[in-house]
Design a protein around this motif. Structure first.
Motif, mmCIF file in Angstrom:
data_model
loop_
_atom_site.group_PDB
_atom_site.id
_atom_site.type_symbol
_atom_site.label_atom_id
_atom_site.label_comp_id
_atom_site.label_asym_id
_atom_site.label_seq_id
_atom_site.Cartn_x
_atom_site.Cartn_y
_atom_site.Cartn_z
ATOM 1 N N VAL A 97 32.624 17.595 -129.764
ATOM 2 C CA VAL A 97 33.356 17.640 -131.069
ATOM 3 C C VAL A 97 34.914 17.804 -130.587
ATOM 4 O O VAL A 97 35.857 17.023 -130.895
ATOM 5 N N LEU A 98 35.330 18.566 -129.337
ATOM 6 C CA LEU A 98 36.573 18.602 -129.063
ATOM 7 C C LEU A 98 37.268 17.336 -128.381
ATOM 8 O O LEU A 98 38.178 16.898 -128.728
ATOM 9 N N ASN A 99 36.282 16.578 -127.725
ATOM 10 C CA ASN A 99 36.464 15.501 -127.147
ATOM 11 C C ASN A 99 36.370 14.183 -128.297
ATOM 12 O O ASN A 99 37.272 13.075 -128.368
ATOM 13 N N VAL A 108 49.786 11.912 -141.493
ATOM 14 C CA VAL A 108 48.910 11.814 -142.305
ATOM 15 C C VAL A 108 47.771 10.879 -141.690
ATOM 16 O O VAL A 108 46.569 11.500 -141.378
ATOM 17 N N THR A 109 47.985 9.748 -141.131
ATOM 18 C CA THR A 109 47.231 9.022 -140.281
ATOM 19 C C THR A 109 46.699 9.649 -138.800
ATOM 20 O O THR A 109 45.268 9.737 -138.660
ATOM 21 N N THR A 110 47.527 10.379 -138.228
ATOM 22 C CA THR A 110 47.307 11.161 -137.093
ATOM 23 C C THR A 110 46.162 12.237 -137.401
ATOM 24 O O THR A 110 45.132 12.421 -136.706
ATOM 25 N N SER A 111 46.382 12.899 -138.481
ATOM 26 C CA SER A 111 45.356 14.069 -139.021
ATOM 27 C C SER A 111 44.344 13.570 -139.304
ATOM 28 O O SER A 111 43.227 14.112 -138.865
ATOM 29 N N LEU A 112 44.112 12.560 -140.073
ATOM 30 C CA LEU A 112 42.960 12.058 -140.556
ATOM 31 C C LEU A 112 41.881 11.335 -139.400
ATOM 32 O O LEU A 112 40.873 11.720 -139.585
ATOM 33 N N ALA A 113 42.693 10.774 -138.607
ATOM 34 C CA ALA A 113 41.808 10.145 -137.477
ATOM 35 C C ALA A 113 41.170 11.151 -136.625
ATOM 36 O O ALA A 113 40.093 11.146 -136.185
ATOM 37 N N ALA A 114 42.106 12.382 -136.359
ATOM 38 C CA ALA A 114 41.651 13.598 -135.521
ATOM 39 C C ALA A 114 40.311 13.846 -136.243
ATOM 40 O O ALA A 114 39.344 14.596 -135.634
ATOM 41 N N ALA A 115 40.573 14.312 -137.496
ATOM 42 C CA ALA A 115 39.329 14.942 -138.213
ATOM 43 C C ALA A 115 38.149 14.142 -138.434
ATOM 44 O O ALA A 115 37.193 14.773 -138.054
ATOM 45 N N ALA A 116 38.614 12.693 -138.591
ATOM 46 C CA ALA A 116 37.285 11.969 -138.488
ATOM 47 C C ALA A 116 36.607 11.782 -137.306
ATOM 48 O O ALA A 116 35.409 11.655 -137.050
ATOM 49 N N GLY A 117 37.355 11.860 -136.106
ATOM 50 C CA GLY A 117 36.679 11.823 -134.788
ATOM 51 C C GLY A 117 36.040 12.826 -134.643
ATOM 52 O O GLY A 117 34.869 12.824 -133.835
ATOM 53 N N ALA A 166 31.762 12.571 -133.999
ATOM 54 C CA ALA A 166 31.147 13.274 -132.730
ATOM 55 C C ALA A 166 30.065 14.571 -133.196
ATOM 56 O O ALA A 166 29.117 14.331 -132.455
ATOM 57 N N PHE A 167 30.440 15.019 -134.099
ATOM 58 C CA PHE A 167 29.486 16.252 -134.471
ATOM 59 C C PHE A 167 28.255 15.500 -134.631
ATOM 60 O O PHE A 167 27.198 15.963 -134.240
ATOM 61 N N PHE A 168 28.112 14.337 -135.570
ATOM 62 C CA PHE A 168 26.813 13.993 -135.958
ATOM 63 C C PHE A 168 26.327 12.923 -134.882
ATOM 64 O O PHE A 168 25.073 13.270 -134.685
ATOM 65 N N MET A 169 27.067 12.344 -134.279
ATOM 66 C CA MET A 169 26.436 11.531 -133.081
ATOM 67 C C MET A 169 25.932 12.245 -132.014
ATOM 68 O O MET A 169 24.799 11.817 -131.682
#
Length: 427
Positions: free
Chosen positions: A281-283, A252-261, A265-268
Motif C-alpha cells: 500500500v505504501l509503495n 488535486v490531481t496529485t492527491s487523487l492519484a496518490a489515493a487511487a494508487g 495496491a491494497f486490492f491487488m
C-alpha cells in the motif's frame, strides 16, 4: 507586476522547501525498509546525497541541463560550466531591482530560485538509487557514483526536455519528471542492482526466496507521508508560478492519484497474497504519485484517478516480477515504484491528457530514451567503479551490518549476543 513577481518567486522557494522535505521522506522510508543493522548507513547516504547533489549541480549540472543558447551539441548536450552567479539575479538599475520589467518579459522567479529548485530535483534522482542498493554496497563507491550521476547523466537527459533539447522539439511532455527524474533514477537503480547482486541469503540454491523484512514499518510509513507532503512542492512548484488555477489543479490531481494508487495496491496485493500488506500500500501510494507527475497539470480528476489506480495495480505485479522472476533484489522497490511507474505515468500523458498535442508515440520515444540512457550511464559508472575499487562489502561485513562495518556505530541502543547486535528492552 512587481508584487506578482514576488508572490510567484516566493511560491517557488516554498515549493523548494517541500521538495527538500522529500529527502527526509526518502531517508525515513529507506531506513524503515532495511534491517536495523544498516540504518546508520542508509541515513549517512541520504545525508551525503543532498550535500553532494547540490554542490555538483552548482559546479557542473545546472548549465549542462539549462545551457540556453550555448549548447555544445544542439539539442543533445549543454555546456560544462558552473552556475553563473551574476545571472541568477534580476537586473538592477541605479541600485533598484527591475522586478516589474522581469515580470513583463515573462519571468516569474529569479535565477537563484530556479537553481535551488532544480538542484533539489537533481539530488532526488540520485536518492532513488540509494534504497535499491542498500545493505551490501560500499559507501565510498556509492558516493562517487552519486556525484558523477548527478553531475553528468541526470542533467543530460533533463536537458533533452527541460533545457530545450531534442525531445522538447519533438513535443515530448513531462511536467514534473515521471521520466526525467523517476524513471531515470529507477533504471539507474536497476543497472546498479544487476552489477551489485542480491543480498546474501536472499536467493537460495534450491530456488527458494528468503524474505528479508525491514526493521520498522512505522518509519517507512512516516517516510511515505513525508514524500506525499513533499510532492505538493515537487508537482505544485513545477507550475513555475503561483497561478491559482494551475497550482490548485496540480494539488488535486496529485492527491487523487496518490489515493487511487494506495487503494488499488491494497486490492491487488490482497488478490495476490491474501493478506493486507502495508508495504504494498505504501509503495502503491508512491507509484500513484510517480505516475501522475508527468501530466499533473493536464489530467482531469478522473484521469488522475485512473493513472494512479493503474500504477497501484502495477506495483505488486512489478515487485513480484523483479523479485521472483528476474531475481532482482531491491529492498525498497525503487525499480518498480520509480522505474516502471515512471514509464507508465509518462505514457499516460498520451492517453489521459486534456492537451490534444500530447502523443502516445512521442511519449514512448521519450521515456524509453531517458530510461535507456540512464541505465547505460549508470551501468558504465558503477561498472567502472566495480573494476577499479570494488563496490560490494565482504560477506562478514554484510552479515555483521554496514553500521558497524562502515561507520563503527549503530542506530539503536544494543547489546552484543552471539556476534549479532540485538535491541535491548530499553531500545
Amino acid at each position: 507586476m512587481e508584487a506578482l513577481f514576488t508572490v510567484n518567486n516566493l511560491w517557488i522557494l516554498v515549493a523548494t522547501c517541500f521538495v527538500f522535505i522529500m529527502h527526509l521522506g526518502f531517508a525515513s522510508l529507506e531506513a524503515g525498509f532495511v534491517q536495523r543493522k544498516n540504518v546508520v548507513n542508509i541515513l549517512f547516504k541520504n545525508s551525503m546525497i543532498i550535500s553532494i547533489g547540490l554542490l555538483t549541480y552548482y559546479i557542473v549540472g545546472y548549465n549542462l541541463m539549462y545551457p540556453g543558447d550555448e549548447q555544445l551539441i544542439a539539442g543533445w548536450l549543454g555546456r560544462f560550466a558552473p552556475m553563473d552567479w551574476a545571472a541568477g539575479a534580476i537586473e538592477t538599475v541605479d541600485g533598484v531591482a527591475q522586478y516589474a520589467a522581469a515580470a513583463e518579459s515573462g519571468a516569474t522567479y529569479t535565477g537563484y530560485s530556479d537553481f535551488i529548485f532544480q538542484g533539489m530535483f537533481a539530488a532526488t534522482c540520485a536518492t532513488i538509487v540509494s534504497g535499491a542498493v542498500a545493505e551490501r554496497i560500499k559507501l565510498v563507491p556509492f558516493l562517487i557514483f552519486a556525484m558523477i550521476f548527478v553531475a553528468i547523466s541526470y542533467p543530460i537527459t533533463g536537458m533533452w526536455k527541460w533545457g530545450g533539447g531534442w525531445l522538447d522539439a519533438m513535443g515530448f511532455y513531462d511536467f514534473a519528471g515521471s521520466s526525467l527524474v523517476h524513471a531515470a533514477g529507477g533504471f539507474a537503480a536497476l543497472a546498479c542492482i544487476i552489477l551489485l547482486g542480491a543480498r546474501k541469503g536472499k536467493y537460495r540454491k534450491d530456488g527458494t526466496i528468503t524474505a528479508i523484512p525491514g526493521h520498522s514499518m512505522p518509519l517507512a510509513a512516516i517516510g511515505v507521508f513525508l514524500l506525499w507532503f513533499g510532492w505538493y512542492g515537487f508537482n505544485g512548484g513545477s507550475v513555475l508560478s503561483a497561478d491559482p488555477n494551475g497550482v490548485s489543479l496540480v494539488f488535486v490531481t496529485t492527491s487523487l492519484a496518490a489515493a487511487a494508487g494506495g487503494v488499488a495496491a491494497f486490492f491487488m496485493s490482497y488478490f495476490m497474497f491474501k493478506t493486507y500488506d502495508l508495504s504494498m500500500v505504501l509503495n502503491g501510494i508512491l507509484g500513484g504519485l510517480v505516475g501522475v507527475t508527468a501530466g499533473a497539470d493536464s489530467f482531469t480528476g478522473l484521469g488522475a484517478i485512473c493513472v494512479g489506480a493503474i500504477a497501484g495495480v502495477i506495483i505488486p505485479l512489478s515487485i513480484v516480477f523483479f523479485d521472483k522472476t528476474l531475481k532482482i533484489d531491491d529492498p525498497v522497490g525503487a525499480t518498480s515504484v520509480h522505474g516502471v511507474c515512471g514509464i507508465w505515468g509518462t505514457l499516460a500523458v498520451g492517453i489521459f491528457s486534456t492537451n490534444p498535442e500530447h502523443s502516445f508515440f512521442t511519449q514512448l520515444i521519450g521515456t524509453l530514451s531517458i530510461g535507456a540512457f540512464s541505465f547505460v550511464a549508470a551501468f558504465g559508472i558503477m561498472g567502472g567503479l566495480k573494476a577499479i575499487m570494488g563496490i560490494r562489502v565482504d560477506v562478514e561485513e554484510e552479515i555483521k551490518g554496514l553500521d558497524i562495518g562502515e561507520h563503527d556505530m549503530h542506530a539503536y541502543t544494543a547489546s552484543k549476543e552471539d556476534g549479532i547486535f540485538q535491541l535491548t528492552s530499553e531500545g
